[in-house]
Scaffold this active site. Structure first.
Site, short mmCIF file in Angstrom:
data_model
loop_
_atom_site.label_atom_id
_atom_site.label_comp_id
_atom_site.label_asym_id
_atom_site.label_seq_id
_atom_site.Cartn_x
_atom_site.Cartn_y
_atom_site.Cartn_z
N ILE A 29 -14.08 -32.52 -34.34
CA ILE A 29 -14.67 -31.79 -33.19
C ILE A 29 -13.84 -30.80 -32.69
O ILE A 29 -12.89 -31.26 -32.04
CB ILE A 29 -15.54 -32.73 -32.24
CG1 ILE A 29 -16.44 -32.02 -31.18
CG2 ILE A 29 -14.59 -33.83 -31.57
CD1 ILE A 29 -17.35 -32.91 -30.66
N SER A 30 -14.20 -29.74 -32.63
CA SER A 30 -13.08 -28.74 -31.95
C SER A 30 -13.25 -28.95 -30.22
O SER A 30 -13.82 -29.41 -29.65
CB SER A 30 -13.40 -27.13 -32.09
OG SER A 30 -13.66 -26.89 -33.29
N GLN A 31 -12.05 -28.34 -29.46
CA GLN A 31 -12.00 -28.30 -28.37
C GLN A 31 -12.83 -27.96 -27.58
O GLN A 31 -13.46 -26.73 -28.11
CB GLN A 31 -10.46 -27.92 -27.82
CG GLN A 31 -10.32 -26.66 -28.04
CD GLN A 31 -8.98 -26.21 -27.35
OE1 GLN A 31 -8.00 -26.06 -28.20
NE2 GLN A 31 -8.75 -25.83 -26.10
#
Length: 208
Positions: free
Chosen positions: A51-53
Protein backbone atom coordinates in the site's frame (compact mmCIF):
# COMPACT_ATOMS: atom_id res chain seq x y z
CA UNK A 1 -1.48 12.18 8.76
CA UNK A 2 -3.54 14.63 6.73
CA UNK A 3 -2.33 17.77 8.46
CA UNK A 4 1.35 16.89 8.70
CA UNK A 5 2.10 14.63 5.73
CA UNK A 6 -0.34 16.01 3.17
CA UNK A 7 -1.55 19.56 3.86
CA UNK A 8 1.81 20.23 5.50
CA UNK A 9 3.49 19.53 2.17
CA UNK A 10 1.99 20.37 -1.22
CA UNK A 11 -1.43 18.67 -1.19
CA UNK A 12 -3.86 21.56 -1.59
CA UNK A 13 -6.95 19.91 -3.10
CA UNK A 14 -9.53 20.03 -0.31
CA UNK A 15 -11.51 17.18 -1.90
CA UNK A 16 -8.45 14.93 -1.66
CA UNK A 17 -7.70 15.97 1.91
CA UNK A 18 -11.31 15.45 2.98
CA UNK A 19 -11.49 12.02 1.35
CA UNK A 20 -8.31 10.88 3.04
CA UNK A 21 -9.60 12.05 6.40
CA UNK A 22 -12.64 9.81 5.98
CA UNK A 23 -11.06 6.57 4.72
CA UNK A 24 -10.01 4.26 7.61
CA UNK A 25 -6.52 3.42 6.33
CA UNK A 26 -5.93 0.89 9.11
CA UNK A 27 -8.57 -1.37 7.53
CA UNK A 28 -6.47 -1.65 4.36
CA UNK A 29 -3.30 -3.05 5.96
CA UNK A 30 -2.66 -6.42 7.65
CA UNK A 31 -3.71 -6.56 11.33
CA UNK A 32 -0.12 -6.81 12.53
CA UNK A 33 0.73 -3.52 10.80
CA UNK A 34 -2.32 -1.48 11.73
CA UNK A 35 -0.35 0.54 14.28
CA UNK A 36 1.82 1.76 11.39
CA UNK A 37 -1.07 2.49 9.03
CA UNK A 38 -0.81 6.28 9.19
CA UNK A 39 2.98 6.49 8.97
CA UNK A 40 4.69 8.29 6.10
CA UNK A 41 5.80 5.12 4.32
CA UNK A 42 4.43 2.21 2.28
CA UNK A 43 3.50 -1.09 3.94
CA UNK A 44 3.47 -4.67 2.64
CA UNK A 45 0.03 -6.19 2.05
CA UNK A 46 1.12 -9.66 0.89
CA UNK A 47 1.75 -11.28 -2.49
CA UNK A 48 4.71 -8.95 -3.08
CA UNK A 49 2.42 -5.91 -3.14
CA UNK A 50 2.38 -2.77 -1.00
CA UNK A 51 0.00 0.00 0.00
CA UNK A 52 1.60 3.27 -1.08
CA UNK A 53 2.55 5.90 1.48
CA UNK A 54 -0.28 8.37 2.14
CA UNK A 55 1.53 11.27 0.46
CA UNK A 56 1.94 9.39 -2.83
CA UNK A 57 -1.74 8.35 -2.83
CA UNK A 58 -2.76 11.96 -2.20
CA UNK A 59 -0.36 13.34 -4.82
CA UNK A 60 -1.49 10.94 -7.54
CA UNK A 61 -5.13 11.64 -6.73
CA UNK A 62 -4.55 15.39 -6.81
CA UNK A 63 -2.72 15.13 -10.14
CA UNK A 64 -5.67 13.18 -11.60
CA UNK A 65 -8.02 16.12 -10.86
CA UNK A 66 -10.94 13.84 -10.01
CA UNK A 67 -14.40 15.40 -9.80
CA UNK A 68 -17.64 13.96 -8.37
CA UNK A 69 -19.33 11.75 -10.94
CA UNK A 70 -16.13 11.07 -12.88
CA UNK A 71 -15.52 7.56 -14.15
CA UNK A 72 -12.03 6.58 -12.95
CA UNK A 73 -9.85 3.56 -13.69
CA UNK A 74 -7.64 2.34 -10.83
CA UNK A 75 -4.95 -0.06 -12.08
CA UNK A 76 -3.43 -2.10 -9.26
CA UNK A 77 -6.17 -2.39 -6.65
CA UNK A 78 -3.88 -3.82 -3.97
CA UNK A 79 -5.75 -3.60 -0.69
CA UNK A 80 -8.33 -1.20 -2.15
CA UNK A 81 -7.16 1.99 -0.42
CA UNK A 82 -6.75 4.13 -3.54
CA UNK A 83 -10.15 2.97 -4.79
CA UNK A 84 -11.71 3.94 -1.45
CA UNK A 85 -10.19 7.43 -1.61
CA UNK A 86 -11.54 7.90 -5.15
CA UNK A 87 -14.94 6.61 -4.06
CA UNK A 88 -15.03 9.10 -1.19
CA UNK A 89 -14.49 11.82 -3.78
CA UNK A 90 -17.67 10.75 -5.54
CA UNK A 91 -16.08 8.95 -8.48
CA UNK A 92 -17.39 5.79 -10.12
CA UNK A 93 -14.33 3.57 -9.75
CA UNK A 94 -13.29 0.61 -11.89
CA UNK A 95 -10.38 -1.16 -10.21
CA UNK A 96 -8.23 -3.97 -11.64
CA UNK A 97 -5.80 -6.21 -9.73
CA UNK A 98 -3.57 -8.82 -11.34
CA UNK A 99 -3.36 -10.94 -8.14
CA UNK A 100 -6.69 -12.70 -7.78
CA UNK A 101 -6.41 -13.13 -4.00
CA UNK A 102 -5.83 -9.40 -3.51
CA UNK A 103 -8.71 -8.52 -5.83
CA UNK A 104 -11.06 -10.76 -3.87
CA UNK A 105 -9.93 -9.39 -0.50
CA UNK A 106 -10.23 -5.80 -1.66
CA UNK A 107 -13.68 -6.35 -3.17
CA UNK A 108 -14.90 -7.91 0.06
CA UNK A 109 -13.52 -5.09 2.22
CA UNK A 110 -14.84 -2.33 -0.02
CA UNK A 111 -18.28 -3.95 0.03
CA UNK A 112 -18.11 -4.23 3.83
CA UNK A 113 -17.29 -0.50 4.03
CA UNK A 114 -20.27 0.31 1.74
CA UNK A 115 -18.27 1.61 -1.20
CA UNK A 116 -20.91 0.59 -3.70
CA UNK A 117 -19.45 2.90 -6.35
CA UNK A 118 -16.34 0.70 -6.70
CA UNK A 119 -16.18 -2.22 -9.13
CA UNK A 120 -13.26 -4.63 -8.69
CA UNK A 121 -12.10 -7.41 -10.94
CA UNK A 122 -9.03 -9.61 -11.23
CA UNK A 123 -7.09 -9.17 -14.44
CA UNK A 124 -4.16 -7.66 -16.29
CA UNK A 125 -4.32 -3.89 -15.98
CA UNK A 126 -2.31 -3.31 -19.17
CA UNK A 127 -5.48 -3.57 -21.26
CA UNK A 128 -7.49 -1.42 -18.88
CA UNK A 129 -11.28 -1.86 -18.76
CA UNK A 130 -12.39 -1.06 -22.32
CA UNK A 131 -16.10 -1.73 -21.84
CA UNK A 132 -16.23 0.95 -19.12
CA UNK A 133 -14.16 3.53 -21.05
CA UNK A 134 -13.70 6.41 -21.58
CA UNK A 135 -12.29 7.48 -18.23
CA UNK A 136 -11.88 11.00 -16.89
CA UNK A 137 -8.83 9.76 -14.97
CA UNK A 138 -6.63 6.68 -14.80
CA UNK A 139 -4.31 6.06 -11.85
CA UNK A 140 -1.73 3.28 -12.07
CA UNK A 141 -0.08 1.92 -8.92
CA UNK A 142 2.68 -0.11 -10.60
CA UNK A 143 5.61 1.04 -12.71
CA UNK A 144 5.49 0.31 -16.43
CA UNK A 145 8.66 0.42 -18.55
CA UNK A 146 6.67 2.48 -21.07
CA UNK A 147 3.19 3.96 -21.03
CA UNK A 148 0.60 1.33 -22.05
CA UNK A 149 -1.13 2.44 -25.25
CA UNK A 150 -4.49 0.83 -24.31
CA UNK A 151 -4.67 3.11 -21.27
CA UNK A 152 -4.08 6.27 -23.30
CA UNK A 153 -6.75 5.12 -25.75
CA UNK A 154 -9.25 4.77 -22.89
CA UNK A 155 -8.76 8.36 -21.68
CA UNK A 156 -11.58 10.77 -22.33
CA UNK A 157 -10.73 14.11 -23.91
CA UNK A 158 -9.36 16.20 -21.05
CA UNK A 159 -8.67 13.02 -19.11
CA UNK A 160 -5.46 12.51 -17.16
CA UNK A 161 -3.35 9.37 -16.78
CA UNK A 162 -1.11 9.30 -13.69
CA UNK A 163 1.51 6.56 -13.86
CA UNK A 164 5.03 5.71 -12.65
CA UNK A 165 7.22 4.99 -15.68
CA UNK A 166 10.62 3.32 -15.76
CA UNK A 167 12.46 0.25 -14.58
CA UNK A 168 15.52 0.88 -12.41
CA UNK A 169 14.82 4.63 -12.42
CA UNK A 170 11.14 5.60 -12.28
CA UNK A 171 9.37 8.93 -12.75
CA UNK A 172 5.80 9.80 -11.88
CA UNK A 173 4.27 11.08 -15.11
CA UNK A 174 0.97 12.70 -16.02
CA UNK A 175 -0.50 12.54 -19.52
CA UNK A 176 -3.45 14.73 -20.46
CA UNK A 177 -5.46 14.05 -23.61
CA UNK A 178 -5.99 17.25 -25.57
CA UNK A 179 -9.06 17.86 -27.82
CA UNK A 180 -6.84 17.10 -30.82
CA UNK A 181 -6.16 13.66 -29.39
CA UNK A 182 -2.54 14.57 -28.66
CA UNK A 183 -1.09 13.68 -25.28
CA UNK A 184 0.63 16.32 -23.16
CA UNK A 185 3.29 14.76 -20.93
CA UNK A 186 4.49 16.14 -17.59
CA UNK A 187 7.14 14.52 -15.39
CA UNK A 188 6.47 15.21 -11.71
CA UNK A 189 9.08 13.55 -9.50
CA UNK A 190 11.17 10.38 -9.01
CA UNK A 191 9.28 7.48 -7.37
CA UNK A 192 9.68 3.82 -6.50
CA UNK A 193 6.83 1.40 -7.26
CA UNK A 194 6.61 -2.34 -7.71
CA UNK A 195 6.80 -3.22 -11.43
CA UNK A 196 3.71 -3.84 -13.53
CA UNK A 197 3.53 -7.47 -14.58
CA UNK A 198 1.68 -9.33 -17.30
CA UNK A 199 1.29 -8.26 -20.91
CA UNK A 200 3.33 -5.08 -20.40
CA UNK A 201 6.48 -7.20 -20.02
CA UNK A 202 6.26 -8.37 -23.64
CA UNK A 203 5.68 -4.93 -25.18
CA UNK A 204 8.35 -3.00 -27.14
CA UNK A 205 9.98 -0.12 -25.33
CA UNK A 206 8.52 3.06 -26.81
CA UNK A 207 7.21 6.33 -25.39
CA UNK A 208 3.47 5.78 -26.11
Amino acid sequence: MVEQQLAGRDITDEHVLSAMRRVPRERFVPPEDQRFAYGDHPLPIGHGATISQPYIVALMTQLARVQPGDRVLDVGTGSGYQAAVLAEMGAEVYSIEVVTALAEQAASLLEELDYDNVHVRAGDGYRGWPEAAPFAAIIVAAAAPTIPRPLTEQLAVGGRLVIPVGEFVQDLQVLEKRPSGDLHLETVLPVRFVPMVGEVESQPRSRY
